[in-house]
Write a protein that holds these residues in place. Structure first.
Motif, PDB file in Angstrom:
ATOM      1  N   ASP A  29       0.813  -1.217   0.000  1.00 46.99           N
ATOM      2  CA  ASP A  29       0.000   0.000   0.000  1.00 46.99           C
ATOM      3  C   ASP A  29       0.850   1.272   0.000  1.00 46.99           C
ATOM      4  OD1 ASP A  29      -2.380  -1.528   0.114  1.00 46.99           O
ATOM      5  OD2 ASP A  29      -2.136  -1.743   2.294  1.00 46.99           O
ATOM      6  N   GLY A  30       2.168   1.123  -0.055  1.00 48.27           N
ATOM      7  CA  GLY A  30       3.066   2.274  -0.074  1.00 48.27           C
ATOM      8  C   GLY A  30       3.451   2.791   1.301  1.00 48.27           C
ATOM      9  N   ASN A  31       3.103   2.070   2.367  1.00 45.87           N
ATOM     10  CA  ASN A  31       3.479   2.474   3.724  1.00 45.87           C
ATOM     11  C   ASN A  31       4.908   2.042   4.028  1.00 45.87           C
ATOM     12  OD1 ASN A  31       0.832   3.433   4.421  1.00 45.87           O
ATOM     13  ND2 ASN A  31       0.213   1.299   4.556  1.00 45.87           N
ATOM     14  N   LEU A  32       5.641   2.898   4.708  1.00 44.38           N
ATOM     15  CA  LEU A  32       7.016   2.591   5.091  1.00 44.38           C
ATOM     16  C   LEU A  32       7.019   1.894   6.449  1.00 44.38           C
ATOM     17  CD1 LEU A  32       9.992   2.898   4.323  1.00 44.38           C
ATOM     18  CD2 LEU A  32       9.980   5.083   5.535  1.00 44.38           C
ATOM     19  N   TRP A  33       7.605   0.710   6.492  1.00 44.13           N
ATOM     20  CA  TRP A  33       7.758  -0.065   7.718  1.00 44.13           C
ATOM     21  C   TRP A  33       9.186   0.145   8.210  1.00 44.13           C
ATOM     22  CZ3 TRP A  33       4.743  -5.042   8.717  1.00 44.13           C
ATOM     23  CH2 TRP A  33       3.485  -5.000   8.106  1.00 44.13           C
ATOM     24  N   LEU A  34       9.339   0.463   9.483  1.00 48.67           N
ATOM     25  CA  LEU A  34      10.647   0.702  10.097  1.00 48.67           C
ATOM     26  C   LEU A  34      10.808  -0.238  11.280  1.00 48.67           C
ATOM     27  CD1 LEU A  34      10.338   4.582  10.281  1.00 48.67           C
ATOM     28  CD2 LEU A  34      11.546   3.276   8.521  1.00 48.67           C
ATOM     29  N   SER A  35      11.859  -1.044  11.252  1.00 49.70           N
ATOM     30  CA  SER A  35      12.109  -1.920  12.397  1.00 49.70           C
ATOM     31  C   SER A  35      13.194  -1.316  13.268  1.00 49.70           C
ATOM     32  CB  SER A  35      12.525  -3.318  11.928  1.00 49.70           C
ATOM     33  OG  SER A  35      13.780  -3.291  11.298  1.00 49.70           O
ATOM     34  N   MET A  36      13.078  -1.601  14.563  1.00 51.88           N
ATOM     35  CA  MET A  36      14.019  -1.051  15.523  1.00 51.88           C
ATOM     36  C   MET A  36      14.606  -2.165  16.374  1.00 51.88           C
ATOM     37  SD  MET A  36      11.759   2.272  16.490  1.00 51.88           S
ATOM     38  CE  MET A  36      10.212   1.434  16.212  1.00 51.88           C
ATOM     39  N   ARG A  37      15.872  -2.040  16.680  1.00 51.89           N
ATOM     40  CA  ARG A  37      16.569  -3.075  17.445  1.00 51.89           C
ATOM     41  C   ARG A  37      15.919  -3.308  18.805  1.00 51.89           C
ATOM     42  NH1 ARG A  37      21.399  -6.104  16.686  1.00 51.89           N
ATOM     43  NH2 ARG A  37      20.955  -5.329  14.634  1.00 51.89           N
ATOM     44  N   GLU A  38      15.439  -2.282  19.451  1.00 56.58           N
ATOM     45  CA  GLU A  38      14.844  -2.426  20.782  1.00 56.58           C
ATOM     46  C   GLU A  38      13.455  -1.809  20.881  1.00 56.58           C
ATOM     47  OE1 GLU A  38      16.190  -4.233  23.118  1.00 56.58           O
ATOM     48  OE2 GLU A  38      18.137  -4.499  22.168  1.00 56.58           O
ATOM     49  N   GLY A  39      12.881  -1.367  19.767  1.00 53.62           N
ATOM     50  CA  GLY A  39      11.634  -0.631  19.878  1.00 53.62           C
ATOM     51  C   GLY A  39      10.470  -1.150  19.061  1.00 53.62           C
TER      52      GLY A  39
ATOM     53  N   ILE B  44       4.934   1.666  11.634  1.00 49.68           N
ATOM     54  CA  ILE B  44       4.365   1.766  10.297  1.00 49.68           C
ATOM     55  C   ILE B  44       3.533   3.034  10.246  1.00 49.68           C
ATOM     56  CG2 ILE B  44       2.950   0.656   8.529  1.00 49.68           C
ATOM     57  CD1 ILE B  44       3.314  -1.947  10.308  1.00 49.68           C
ATOM     58  N   GLU B  45       4.022   4.015   9.489  1.00 49.28           N
ATOM     59  CA  GLU B  45       3.290   5.274   9.318  1.00 49.28           C
ATOM     60  C   GLU B  45       2.791   5.842  10.643  1.00 49.28           C
ATOM     61  OE1 GLU B  45       3.140   6.870   6.298  1.00 49.28           O
ATOM     62  OE2 GLU B  45       4.407   5.255   5.595  1.00 49.28           O
ATOM     63  N   GLY B  46       3.661   5.880  11.634  1.00 45.88           N
ATOM     64  CA  GLY B  46       3.326   6.491  12.926  1.00 45.88           C
ATOM     65  C   GLY B  46       2.707   5.544  13.941  1.00 45.88           C
TER      66      GLY B  46
END
Length: 186
Positions: free
Chosen positions: A42-52, A56-58
């Protein structure tokens, strides 16, 4: 942090000064340890975090021991979208999740291959053949996503050895001929 990069194509090739673009730190970045990024169907940016967890879009998703549909781990290392648009999530502590539909809120995470715990998954790619390849400390885990979702025994592990021992894999890539390359620690 998370930085947005703007290149100036009119500036031509970069010179030694490196002044051919600009960057901007995004203000909503709450973690300094972003480990992977992927765009969903759907064009959403997914961000993974080492500890968090996963953002996804806020919206942020965490591991919640009381919720079996939450992330299996909050220590995410890799994200990858397969050919059908499903998002695969690999954690530092050896856990694998898949999100089969991104249009439902809240997201539900399906947990797969619990035996991965302790295998230190690092690199993850989707090959031209549609298979997902994950680098482990035991070799490369290879599976067809559709087959694995139908039967969790539909995978194989290809050991990578050198000097008489199995090597830890830190990165994976595929070249133009479709060959898979593994970057190892030895």
């Amino acid at each position: 942090g998370l930085h947005e990069i703007h290149l100036n194509p009119a500036a031509g090739k970069s010179d030694r000064s490196g002044n051919k673009g600009s960057t901007r730190l995004l203000k909503n970045a709450k973690s300094s340890k972003f480990t992977s990024m992927a765009e969903d169907k759907d064009g959403n940016l997914w961000l993974s975090m080492r500890e968090g967890g996963l953002t996804i879009e806020g919206n942020t998703y965490y591991h919640n021991e009381a919720d079996k549909g939450s992330l299996m781990s909050g220590r995410i290392d890799r994200l990858q979208k397969d050919r059908r648009g499903r998002m695969w999530i690999c954690s530092v502590d050896g856990k694998l999740d898949v999100v089969e539909a991104t249009d439902k809120s809240p997201l539900k995470f399906r947990h797969l291959l619990p035996w991965l715990k302790g295998t230190a998954p690092r690199g993850m790619i989707v090959g031209r053949d549609g298979n997902i390849y994950i680098g482990l400390n035991k070799g490369i885990l290879v599976f067809n996503p559709d087959k694995l979702l139908a039967n969790e025994r539909q995978y194989r592990i290809i050991p990578i050895t050198g000097k008489g021992k199995t090597l830890d894999i830190y990165s994976l890539a595929e070249d133009e001929q479709g060959r898979i390359w593994a970057g190892t620690g030895g």
